[in-house]
Design a protein around this motif. Structure first.
Motif, PDB file in Angstrom:
ATOM      1  N   GLU A  18       0.799  -1.216   0.000  1.00 37.72           N
ATOM      2  CA  GLU A  18       0.000   0.000   0.000  1.00 37.72           C
ATOM      3  C   GLU A  18       0.839   1.276   0.000  1.00 37.72           C
ATOM      4  O   GLU A  18       0.455   2.273  -0.607  1.00 37.72           O
ATOM      5  CB  GLU A  18      -0.921   0.017   1.230  1.00 37.72           C
ATOM      6  CG  GLU A  18      -2.030  -1.014   1.192  1.00 37.72           C
ATOM      7  CD  GLU A  18      -3.118  -0.648   0.204  1.00 37.72           C
ATOM      8  OE1 GLU A  18      -3.553   0.518   0.184  1.00 37.72           O
ATOM      9  OE2 GLU A  18      -3.541  -1.543  -0.557  1.00 37.72           O
ATOM     10  N   SER A  19       1.968   1.248   0.711  1.00 34.94           N
ATOM     11  CA  SER A  19       2.687   2.508   0.913  1.00 34.94           C
ATOM     12  C   SER A  19       4.191   2.418   0.776  1.00 34.94           C
ATOM     13  O   SER A  19       4.879   3.427   0.915  1.00 34.94           O
ATOM     14  CB  SER A  19       2.377   3.051   2.323  1.00 34.94           C
ATOM     15  OG  SER A  19       2.904   2.176   3.300  1.00 34.94           O
ATOM     16  N   ASP A  61     -11.170   1.343   4.657  1.00 38.47           N
ATOM     17  CA  ASP A  61     -11.039   2.565   5.465  1.00 38.47           C
ATOM     18  C   ASP A  61     -10.057   2.365   6.615  1.00 38.47           C
ATOM     19  O   ASP A  61      -9.244   3.238   6.909  1.00 38.47           O
ATOM     20  CB  ASP A  61     -12.405   2.993   6.009  1.00 38.47           C
ATOM     21  CG  ASP A  61     -13.317   3.550   4.924  1.00 38.47           C
ATOM     22  OD1 ASP A  61     -12.798   3.934   3.852  1.00 38.47           O
ATOM     23  OD2 ASP A  61     -14.548   3.590   5.141  1.00 38.47           O
ATOM     24  N   ARG A  63      -7.649   0.339   6.643  1.00 41.42           N
ATOM     25  CA  ARG A  63      -6.318   0.215   6.056  1.00 41.42           C
ATOM     26  C   ARG A  63      -5.623   1.579   6.032  1.00 41.42           C
ATOM     27  O   ARG A  63      -4.430   1.711   6.344  1.00 41.42           O
ATOM     28  CB  ARG A  63      -6.425  -0.349   4.647  1.00 41.42           C
ATOM     29  CG  ARG A  63      -5.181  -1.019   4.123  1.00 41.42           C
ATOM     30  CD  ARG A  63      -5.449  -1.612   2.757  1.00 41.42           C
ATOM     31  NE  ARG A  63      -6.558  -2.581   2.795  1.00 41.42           N
ATOM     32  CZ  ARG A  63      -7.168  -3.063   1.718  1.00 41.42           C
ATOM     33  NH1 ARG A  63      -6.780  -2.670   0.523  1.00 41.42           N
ATOM     34  NH2 ARG A  63      -8.145  -3.925   1.837  1.00 41.42           N
ATOM     35  N   ARG A  64      -6.375   2.608   5.683  1.00 43.10           N
ATOM     36  CA  ARG A  64      -5.828   3.966   5.660  1.00 43.10           C
ATOM     37  C   ARG A  64      -5.450   4.413   7.075  1.00 43.10           C
ATOM     38  O   ARG A  64      -4.418   5.057   7.282  1.00 43.10           O
ATOM     39  CB  ARG A  64      -6.831   4.940   5.052  1.00 43.10           C
ATOM     40  CG  ARG A  64      -7.091   4.706   3.583  1.00 43.10           C
ATOM     41  CD  ARG A  64      -8.221   5.563   3.033  1.00 43.10           C
ATOM     42  NE  ARG A  64      -7.887   6.981   3.040  1.00 43.10           N
ATOM     43  CZ  ARG A  64      -8.512   7.882   3.799  1.00 43.10           C
ATOM     44  NH1 ARG A  64      -9.470   7.516   4.623  1.00 43.10           N
ATOM     45  NH2 ARG A  64      -8.177   9.152   3.734  1.00 43.10           N
ATOM     46  N   GLN A  65      -6.290   4.057   8.037  1.00 42.47           N
ATOM     47  CA  GLN A  65      -5.987   4.406   9.426  1.00 42.47           C
ATOM     48  C   GLN A  65      -4.736   3.666   9.910  1.00 42.47           C
ATOM     49  O   GLN A  65      -3.930   4.214  10.673  1.00 42.47           O
ATOM     50  CB  GLN A  65      -7.177   4.058  10.318  1.00 42.47           C
ATOM     51  CG  GLN A  65      -8.441   4.857  10.035  1.00 42.47           C
ATOM     52  CD  GLN A  65      -8.286   6.330  10.348  1.00 42.47           C
ATOM     53  OE1 GLN A  65      -7.484   6.717  11.199  1.00 42.47           O
ATOM     54  NE2 GLN A  65      -9.046   7.164   9.665  1.00 42.47           N
ATOM     55  N   SER A  68      -1.689   5.322   8.511  1.00 44.60           N
ATOM     56  CA  SER A  68      -1.497   6.565   9.253  1.00 44.60           C
ATOM     57  C   SER A  68      -0.823   6.306  10.590  1.00 44.60           C
ATOM     58  O   SER A  68       0.099   7.021  10.988  1.00 44.60           O
ATOM     59  CB  SER A  68      -2.850   7.252   9.468  1.00 44.60           C
ATOM     60  OG  SER A  68      -2.716   8.394  10.291  1.00 44.60           O
ATOM     61  N   ASP A 145      -0.865  10.440   5.029  1.00 43.33           N
ATOM     62  CA  ASP A 145      -1.616  10.449   6.279  1.00 43.33           C
ATOM     63  C   ASP A 145      -2.643  11.582   6.267  1.00 43.33           C
ATOM     64  O   ASP A 145      -2.278  12.761   6.314  1.00 43.33           O
ATOM     65  CB  ASP A 145      -0.649  10.630   7.449  1.00 43.33           C
ATOM     66  CG  ASP A 145      -1.320  10.481   8.808  1.00 43.33           C
ATOM     67  OD1 ASP A 145      -2.555  10.577   8.875  1.00 43.33           O
ATOM     68  OD2 ASP A 145      -0.597  10.273   9.799  1.00 43.33           O
ATOM     69  N   GLU A 199      -4.090  14.877   0.153  1.00 46.25           N
ATOM     70  CA  GLU A 199      -3.689  13.531   0.546  1.00 46.25           C
ATOM     71  C   GLU A 199      -3.198  12.790  -0.693  1.00 46.25           C
ATOM     72  O   GLU A 199      -3.861  12.797  -1.729  1.00 46.25           O
ATOM     73  CB  GLU A 199      -4.879  12.794   1.164  1.00 46.25           C
ATOM     74  CG  GLU A 199      -4.559  11.418   1.695  1.00 46.25           C
ATOM     75  CD  GLU A 199      -5.781  10.718   2.253  1.00 46.25           C
ATOM     76  OE1 GLU A 199      -5.729   9.476   2.394  1.00 46.25           O
ATOM     77  OE2 GLU A 199      -6.799  11.395   2.520  1.00 46.25           O
ATOM     78  N   ASN A 201      -0.660   9.206  -1.885  1.00 43.64           N
ATOM     79  CA  ASN A 201       0.270   8.099  -1.690  1.00 43.64           C
ATOM     80  C   ASN A 201       1.328   8.188  -2.782  1.00 43.64           C
ATOM     81  O   ASN A 201       1.004   8.152  -3.975  1.00 43.64           O
ATOM     82  CB  ASN A 201      -0.494   6.771  -1.784  1.00 43.64           C
ATOM     83  CG  ASN A 201       0.362   5.560  -1.488  1.00 43.64           C
ATOM     84  OD1 ASN A 201       1.588   5.602  -1.595  1.00 43.64           O
ATOM     85  ND2 ASN A 201      -0.280   4.460  -1.141  1.00 43.64           N
TER      86      ASN A 201
END
Length: 277
Positions: A18-19, A61, A63-65, A68, A145, A199, A201
């Protein structure tokens, strides 16, 4: 509550996909600490069930948290000051006549954290040439984030986060008011008008349709492995104008600059190679 090896592997693989974050097993205790509040937020006391959630379609959702929570957001104003000196003393003076004639100027703060870097760039611009406030000038500040993006957009900093701002610039570009935990400093409209927070990525598609003049991507790629870094350098090269500049963090280097289309231009500073005609 310790994270089991299978759950750690699932979360580490997901974070990498993801990142680009590399989570090593030696940092398992730190990762546990950072994710415990996320387990509580989703109502589970098991890393196994949490890993199952974030790896599922229903866990998008969260996953984003998770990303972060795992992302390190450490920055301060005018960090690694030599880049701001180069911007104010070399880059901008060489372009000012073109800017006065209507040329656009775009800077990207990639991995902007809480926004200190972007506002440091803005202060450097206005201190070098105050008239830039009325020119076609913008700073794009992005981070993966959403919490730090929102924080930077608010432009309100507790005193402990204003370290690095010279007193004369703090007095000039910030107003002070009492907050819940002491003095808070709010960036002026002159600064805020130059910066747009989004925001983003770094490993996803980049929405920018026009080229950049300067890219600050500092203390970000150090968390990526060599393969991920090597995929990023040509993308930065393609995004930069031929007379552009790329700034990296003090611990970051392009291992083979020429292979990515760059030449060294000072400490952790690079310029695109211009093809000879």
């Amino acid at each position: 509550m310790a994270i089991d090896p299978k759950s750690f592997e699932a979360i580490a693989d997901l974070a990498y996909r993801e990142s680009g974050l590399q989570l090593v097993v030696e940092k398992a205790s730190m990762i546990q600490s950072r994710l415990r509040h996320r387990l509580k937020a989703v109502g589970t006391d098991s890393f196994a069930s949490y890993a199952e959630l974030v790896c599922s379609d229903e866990g998008l959702d969260e996953r984003r948290q998770m990303i972060s929570a795992l992302t390190t957001n450490v920055s301060h104003f005018f960090r690694e000051s030599h880049h701001f000196e180069l911007l104010g003393q070399k880059i901008l003076p060489g372009l000012i006549d073109k800017l006065r004639a209507g040329r656009r100027f775009r800077v990207w703060s990639a991995g902007c954290s809480n926004g200190q870097e972007a506002y440091s760039i803005a202060m450097t611009m206005l201190e070098t040439f105050p008239e830039m406030a009325k020119m076609d000038v913008k700073i794009l500040a992005t981070d993966i984030d959403p919490k730090v993006v929102s924080f930077g957009r608010s432009a309100v900093y507790p005193e402990r986060l204003t370290t690095g701002i010279p007193k004369n610039l703090k007095d000039k570009y910030f107003s002070v008011q009492k907050g819940k935990e002491g003095d808070e400093y709010t960036a002026s409209e002159a600064l805020k008008s130059l910066v747009v927070f989004k925001e983003l990525n770094l490993l996803s598609n980049w929405p920018m349709k026009q080229k950049m003049d300067v890219v600050f991507c500092r203390n970000v790629v150090i968390y990526f492995d060599a393969d991920t870094q090597d995929r990023l350098w040509p993308r930065f090269h393609s995004l930069l104008n031929s007379d552009g500049h790329l700034f990296l963090g003090h611990s970051e280097r392009i291992s083979e600059p020429s292979n990515a289309g760059f030449i060294n231009n000072g400490p952790t500073s690079y310029r695109p190679i211009v093809a000879k005609r």
